[in-house]
Design a protein around this motif. Structure first.
Motif, PDB file in Angstrom:
ATOM      1  N   MET A  29      24.058  42.141  29.550  1.00 40.44           N
ATOM      2  CA  MET A  29      25.395  42.616  29.914  1.00 40.44           C
ATOM      3  C   MET A  29      26.332  41.455  30.209  1.00 40.44           C
ATOM      4  O   MET A  29      27.511  41.487  29.860  1.00 40.44           O
ATOM      5  CB  MET A  29      25.311  43.574  31.107  1.00 40.44           C
ATOM      6  N   TRP A  30      25.812  40.402  30.827  1.00 38.58           N
ATOM      7  CA  TRP A  30      26.625  39.220  31.098  1.00 38.58           C
ATOM      8  C   TRP A  30      27.077  38.590  29.773  1.00 38.58           C
ATOM      9  O   TRP A  30      28.245  38.234  29.608  1.00 38.58           O
ATOM     10  CB  TRP A  30      25.812  38.238  31.929  1.00 38.58           C
ATOM     11  N   ALA A  32      27.279  40.137  26.883  1.00 36.97           N
ATOM     12  CA  ALA A  32      28.170  41.088  26.219  1.00 36.97           C
ATOM     13  C   ALA A  32      29.592  40.978  26.768  1.00 36.97           C
ATOM     14  O   ALA A  32      30.561  41.031  26.001  1.00 36.97           O
ATOM     15  CB  ALA A  32      27.652  42.508  26.379  1.00 36.97           C
ATOM     16  N   ALA A  40      32.064  45.546  26.338  1.00 34.77           N
ATOM     17  CA  ALA A  40      30.646  45.300  26.623  1.00 34.77           C
ATOM     18  C   ALA A  40      29.881  46.569  26.970  1.00 34.77           C
ATOM     19  O   ALA A  40      28.666  46.638  26.765  1.00 34.77           O
ATOM     20  CB  ALA A  40      30.508  44.290  27.761  1.00 34.77           C
ATOM     21  N   GLY A  41      30.569  47.569  27.446  1.00 30.78           N
ATOM     22  CA  GLY A  41      29.908  48.824  27.787  1.00 30.78           C
ATOM     23  C   GLY A  41      29.247  49.493  26.598  1.00 30.78           C
ATOM     24  O   GLY A  41      28.348  50.320  26.760  1.00 30.78           O
ATOM     25  N   ALA A  44      25.452  48.874  26.719  1.00 32.83           N
ATOM     26  CA  ALA A  44      24.719  49.757  27.637  1.00 32.83           C
ATOM     27  C   ALA A  44      24.661  51.179  27.096  1.00 32.83           C
ATOM     28  O   ALA A  44      23.625  51.845  27.183  1.00 32.83           O
ATOM     29  CB  ALA A  44      25.374  49.735  29.019  1.00 32.83           C
TER      30      ALA A  44
END
Length: 155
Positions: A29-30, A32, A40-41, A44
């Motif tokens: 996530m970092w 992304a 970036a979501g 997930a």
């Protein structure tokens, strides 16, 4: 329960794997966010969506296939998929779609691993009291890893 060698080894591997899963989650996530900013979501969502989609089939195949082989193959395939990301990052070619593809792979393979693990526990425990203790220990392990993994020093 931990006096039974094969259950102790399984539990220790799950401790390490669960902590690694949450390190992966934070790292991906970092990365992304650095690569795609507010988009970036999508990474997930791709992982959660693939877990949901393939989770419907995971239990079916966990019952049909050799559980031990399934768990080992899934972990190896997940390691390969995740291992590609640092190579792409070091070569400067890492893009958002790479992260999404790896998230889909990790999520879909996790949907196979979890049912195979759960289905293998009764045969490994061989005793109702040991099975209850094993189920509880595996659940606590996942919950502690979720809480402590992201808080690990250096994370």
């Amino acid at each position: 329960m931990l006096r039974i060698r094969h259950l102790a080894i399984l539990w220790l591997s799950q401790v390490l794997s669960a902590i690694g899963d949450f390190f992966y989650l934070i790292a991906v996530m970092w990365i992304a966010v650095k690569v795609a900013g507010s988009a970036a979501g999508i990474v997930a969502a791709a992982e959660a969506g693939s877990m949901l989609l393939f989770g419907l089939l995971g239990g079916v195949y966990a019952d049909r296939w050799n559980r031990r082989t399934t768990m080992m193959a899934v972990d190896i395939l997940r390691a390969i998929a995740v291992g590609i990301l640092p190579v792409l990052a070091l070569t400067g070619t890492l893009q958002l779609w790479h992260l999404v593809v790896v998230a889909v792979i990790v999520g879909s393979l996790g949907a196979l691993f979890d049912p195979a693990l759960q289905a293998s526990l009764p045969a490994l425990a061989r005793n109702p009291q040991i099975l209850q203790a094993t189920n509880g220990l595996m659940d606590v392990t996942r919950r502690l890893a979720r809480a402590l993994g992201p808080a690990w020093p250096g994370c």
